[in-house]
Motif scaffolding. Sequence first.
Motif, short mmCIF file in Angstrom:
data_model
loop_
_atom_site.label_atom_id
_atom_site.label_comp_id
_atom_site.label_asym_id
_atom_site.label_seq_id
_atom_site.Cartn_x
_atom_site.Cartn_y
_atom_site.Cartn_z
N LEU A 103 1.03 -1.07 -0.12
CA LEU A 103 0.19 -0.11 0.04
C LEU A 103 0.99 1.29 0.06
N LYS A 104 1.94 1.01 0.88
CA LYS A 104 2.75 2.50 0.86
C LYS A 104 3.71 2.88 -0.81
N ASN A 105 3.89 1.46 -1.18
CA ASN A 105 4.46 1.75 -2.69
C ASN A 105 2.94 2.36 -3.61
N MET A 106 2.14 1.74 -3.40
CA MET A 106 1.17 1.81 -4.42
C MET A 106 0.65 3.89 -4.28
N GLU A 107 1.37 4.07 -2.93
CA GLU A 107 0.38 5.62 -2.20
C GLU A 107 1.71 6.45 -3.01
N ALA A 108 3.81 5.95 -3.29
CA ALA A 108 4.26 6.69 -4.00
C ALA A 108 4.60 7.04 -4.74
N LEU A 109 3.82 5.95 -5.82
CA LEU A 109 3.67 5.79 -7.07
C LEU A 109 2.73 6.51 -7.97
N ALA A 110 1.52 6.35 -7.05
CA ALA A 110 0.29 7.80 -6.88
C ALA A 110 0.39 9.35 -7.04
N ILE A 111 1.63 9.51 -5.74
CA ILE A 111 2.23 10.57 -6.09
C ILE A 111 2.70 11.04 -6.88
N GLU A 112 3.21 10.20 -7.62
CA GLU A 112 4.93 10.57 -8.04
C GLU A 112 4.15 11.10 -9.27
N ASP A 113 3.82 10.91 -10.13
CA ASP A 113 2.30 11.54 -11.82
C ASP A 113 1.52 10.60 -12.19
N GLU A 114 1.34 11.72 -13.44
CA GLU A 114 0.19 11.23 -13.79
C GLU A 114 0.40 9.37 -14.78
N ARG A 115 1.20 9.48 -15.54
CA ARG A 115 1.52 8.13 -15.82
C ARG A 115 1.13 7.02 -15.21
N ASN A 116 1.65 7.22 -13.75
CA ASN A 116 1.88 6.12 -12.94
C ASN A 116 -0.13 5.91 -12.70
N ARG A 117 -0.11 6.67 -11.95
CA ARG A 117 -1.97 7.07 -12.23
C ARG A 117 -2.54 6.39 -12.60
N THR A 118 -2.73 6.43 -14.62
CA THR A 118 -3.14 6.05 -16.10
C THR A 118 -2.96 4.49 -15.57
N SER A 119 -1.24 3.91 -15.79
CA SER A 119 -1.27 2.41 -15.72
C SER A 119 -1.58 2.01 -14.71
N MET A 120 -2.34 2.23 -12.92
CA MET A 120 -2.58 2.25 -12.06
C MET A 120 -4.05 1.29 -12.15
N VAL A 121 -5.18 2.49 -13.38
CA VAL A 121 -6.75 2.13 -13.38
C VAL A 121 -6.46 1.06 -14.40
N GLU A 122 -5.70 1.36 -15.27
CA GLU A 122 -5.95 0.48 -16.35
C GLU A 122 -5.76 -1.14 -16.07
N ALA A 148 -4.83 3.56 1.38
CA ALA A 148 -5.76 2.74 0.77
C ALA A 148 -6.99 3.72 -0.18
N LEU A 149 -7.44 4.62 1.17
CA LEU A 149 -8.30 5.94 0.55
C LEU A 149 -7.33 6.95 -0.05
N LYS A 150 -6.36 7.03 0.09
CA LYS A 150 -5.67 8.45 -0.32
C LYS A 150 -5.00 7.71 -1.68
N THR A 151 -4.04 6.94 -2.06
CA THR A 151 -4.46 6.37 -3.35
C THR A 151 -5.76 5.85 -4.48
N LEU A 152 -6.58 5.83 -3.77
CA LEU A 152 -7.77 5.87 -3.95
C LEU A 152 -8.30 6.79 -5.28
N TYR A 153 -7.98 8.02 -3.63
CA TYR A 153 -8.81 9.67 -4.40
C TYR A 153 -7.79 9.35 -5.61
N LEU A 154 -6.20 9.20 -5.53
CA LEU A 154 -5.26 9.77 -6.46
C LEU A 154 -5.84 9.73 -7.75
N ILE A 155 -6.07 8.27 -7.58
CA ILE A 155 -6.07 7.18 -10.05
C ILE A 155 -7.22 7.96 -10.30
N TRP A 156 -8.70 8.45 -9.09
CA TRP A 156 -9.98 8.32 -9.26
C TRP A 156 -10.18 9.27 -10.77
#
Length: 394
Positions: A103-122, A148-156
């Motif tokens: 979960l910590k790794n997911m949060e860090a990746l989601a914060i990093e940039d939009e490209r990571n968030r797009t890949s996570m959604v896909e 979990a909630l922070k990452t979910l909000y970031l990739i939404w």
Amino acid sequence: MKDPVTTITGITYDRESIEQWLKTTAAGRNKDCPTCPVTKQPLPRDSDLTPNHMLRRLIQAWCISNSKNGVDPIPTPKSPLSKSFILKLIKDLDVPVLCTQALKNMEALAIEDERNRTSMVEVGLAKALVSLVLKCFRQRKTTGLEEALKTLYLIWNSSQDIKFPVKDNQDFMDSLLWVLGCDIDRNRVVVKSHSMLVLKKTIESATTSLLESLNTDFFRGIIRVLRENISRQAVKSALLVLIEVCPWGRNRTKIIEAKAVFELIELELEKPEKNITELIFNLLAQLCSCADGREQFLKHAGSIAMISKRILRVSPATDDRAVHILGLISKFSATSQVLLEMLRVGAVSKLCMVIQADCATYLKQHARGILRLHSNVWNNSPCIAVYLLTRCHR
């Protein structure tokens, strides 16, 4: 170019540019299948973009050889996030000893940039996080909720991958309300704020049947956020949720039954920011359009005074809703006591000021209509006399 990549059509583009192209064309006319800008051939959104290392080395060498002319060298681009790595993190969520770090790794990746968030959604991360929040709810455990909630909000975003698991999911709605109401020892404000932010996104994606089936407990939970004033973000999200659901079914009545009117007035008396005030007045105007709402409004000793004080002091949107509320009160709940209260706390004076101020014509007409409606009660008021003496000069 800074990060040249080659598409499956054989054409090389700068990574940022082609990713933006794929994103915008996917949301526009070529929603089903974007095309290559040069060849016009289909270019699936999930197709790989292969780094063009040879061209990148040539670009870097050119930058170095021209550095004396003021050309800055370009840094070596970071490799894009591997989808297989995200899938591994999702699998780790099911392993208790690995879940927290994943979960910590997911949060860090989601914060990093939009490209990571797009890949996570896909790859379906949203569904996995929704399942995790539901699991915490059923087991009454709060470990991992913050990440979990922070990452979910970031990739939404507008992706159906996120909307599908939540749009008609009453259990997920209940789980977010549980987070808002439970005792959390660590980072309470952060966890509850992100729970409220995700709940707002969920409401925006919810089906009509889910919005119409919300119960009074749901509204009590949202109003608790206003009462506790957890954070500015949480309060704003709570107000937006109430405004969004108010028109559906019997929700307006349920909101009133949950004692929202009193809490809204109390919140406004704390002198919040301008945008919060506008949301409060918007919601109050909707609630005061029914008898029970006006009854609750008038039971608060400072309600009319608060409304009149904000007129001409916050924004045109606030003026509009404030005059609307006073119009509802004066038309449908105008007892002699209420009319004298309006005179005593300065509501009548403010209506006269609206007529003479630089306001919209419709607003002046509305204020004039309220004054005429009860002129027989207010005709001896000093402010009425001043208005009649000065109106010809305005």
